[in-house]
Design an enzyme around this catalytic site. Structure first.
Site: not given
Ligand SMILES: NC(=O)C1=CN([C@@H]2O[C@H](COP(=O)(O)OP(=O)(O)OC[C@H]3O[C@@H](n4cnc5c(N)ncnc54)[C@H](OP(=O)(O)O)[C@@H]3O)[C@@H](O)[C@H]2O)C=CC1
Ligand SMILES: CC1=C(/C=C/C(C)=C/C=C/C(C)=C/C=O)C(C)(C)CCC1
Length: 316
Positions: A22-23, A25-28, A151, A176
């Site tokens: 998942g590299a 976009t995002g964290i990856g 998470s 999730y």
């Molecule tokens: N964002 C947050 O607040 C938090 C994130 N996390 C974890 O961090 C990790 C990264 O998430 P984040 O960067 O935020 O999310 P994004 O949605 O930005 O990135 C997720 C990545 O996973 C890929 N992906 C999804 N489904 C598949 C699949 N079937 N096969 C291969 N790749 C796939 C996506 O690809 P594509 O773009 O093609 O969909 C994308 O590259 C996740 O495991 C998430 O659970 C944990 C806690 C909080």
């Molecule tokens: C209420 C609230 C928030 C909501 C936090 C939530 C809903 C977090 C969910 C986290 C998840 C889903 C993590 C993924 O793994 C913020 C944005 C921190 C700002 C402060 C108030």
């Protein structure tokens, strides 16, 4: 949730090989960029190769590292996982860092190509199979590391063995959470087994923080919350720090199996510390994926003891 943590390791990675799922976009993407900046050959394992290629070019330009490669990996299809691993094993001699980062959150009820509930299938089972298939390479490249991106949401998770595929009841947010709990249980069980096999592979689970990414794409409410608080939550670059910390920090081997947040060891729920649940989840996961429950001993154990014997006898 709003606090931060920074990976301060200055280690450089020439000659090292990393895979980040998942590299694109995002964290990856930010994790892969930093590994490339440090000189590693980085494989972006993405389900959308076109998106991946654009990001690979961007990373190459920003870091000056041309060794950023894209490979197709759809974690929602075990055939794709096996094809990815087959090609990787054929073309690469080493694997030093595996970042199991890809994830989906709050999807409407759906199933993977193999009939697994989407969260459990992609977030847990997909990475479980990928790690299984790449273990030999990690073992040959030891010391090597696996980072499982979990998470804080694991706190609300439960492993309902009678409803693992969400067929009896389903709530997308909880699905999730269950899958993120599974990430931690897998990490701990894998760490225990790796230690017992005498392997030089260590494994860590991570909470990246609340990060402004595309993860919320399936929920209008979460998108709205993320938008309102976008100024306060972490950037993807900040979200990548704990994964990088676990992949790069020297001397972290003794903490294999631990969970990290903000670049520190973090507390996990009672469920996440339950060894019986972890062992059962391991067995059930193997059963669902059609792999032997003792795959780790088969891949790492016998060869490791052979290597040790050879090392002990050779100097004389
Ligand atoms: N964002 C947050 O607040 C938090 C994130 N996390 C974890 O961090 C990790 C990264 O998430 P984040 O960067 O935020 O999310 P994004 O949605 O930005 O990135 C997720 C990545 O996973 C890929 N992906 C999804 N489904 C598949 C699949 N079937 N096969 C291969 N790749 C796939 C996506 O690809 P594509 O773009 O093609 O969909 C994308 O590259 C996740 O495991 C998430 O659970 C944990 C806690 C909080
Ligand atoms: C209420 C609230 C928030 C909501 C936090 C939530 C809903 C977090 C969910 C986290 C998840 C889903 C993590 C993924 O793994 C913020 C944005 C921190 C700002 C402060 C108030």
């Amino acid at each position: 949730m709003l606090s931060s943590g920074v990976c301060t390791s200055t280690i450089q990675l020439p000659g090292k090989v990393a895979v980040v799922t998942g590299a694109n976009t995002g964290i990856g993407k930010e994790t892969a960029k930093e590994l490339a900046r440090r000189g590693a050959r980085v494989y972006l394992a993405c389900r959308d190769v076109q998106k991946g290629e654009l990001v690979a070019r961007e990373i190459q330009m920003m870091t000056g590292n041309q060794q950023v490669l894209v490979r197709k990996l759809d974690l929602a299809d075990t055939k794709s996982i096996r094809a990815f691993a087959k090609r990787f094993l054929e073309e690469e001699k080493h694997l030093h860092i595996l970042i199991n980062n890809a994830g989906v959150m709050m999807c409407p009820y759906s199933k993977t190509a193999d009939g697994f509930e989407m969260h459990m299938g992609v977030n847990h089972l997909g990475h479980f199979l990928l790690t299984h298939l790449l273990l030999e390479k990690l073992e040959e490249s030891a010391p090597s590391r696996v980072v499982n991106v979990s998470s804080l949401a694991h706190l609300l998770g439960r492993i309902h063995f009678h409803n693992l595929q969400g067929e009896k009841f389903y709530q997308s947010g909880l699905a999730y959470c269950h899958s993120k709990l599974a990430n931690i249980l897998f990490t701990q069980e894998l760490a225990r087994r790796l230690k017992a096999s005498g392997s030089g592979i260590t494994v860590y689970s991570v909470h990246p923080g609340t990060v402004n990414s595309e993860l919320v794409r399936h929920s209008a409410l979460m998108r709205w919350i993320w938008w309102i608080f976008s100024f306060f939550i972490k950037t993807p670059q900040q979200g990548a720090q704990t994964s990088l910390y676990c992949a790069l920090t020297e001397g972290l081997e003794v903490l294999s199996g631990n969970h990290f947040s903000d670049c520190h060891v973090a507390w996990v729920s009672a469920q996440a510390r339950n060894e019986t649940v972890a062992r059962r989840l391991w067995d059930v996961s193997c059963d669902l994926l059609g792999i032997p429950v003792d795959w780790l001993m088969m891949a790492a154990g016998p060869k490791r003891s052979l290597k040790q014997t050879t090392q002990h006898t050779l100097p004389k």
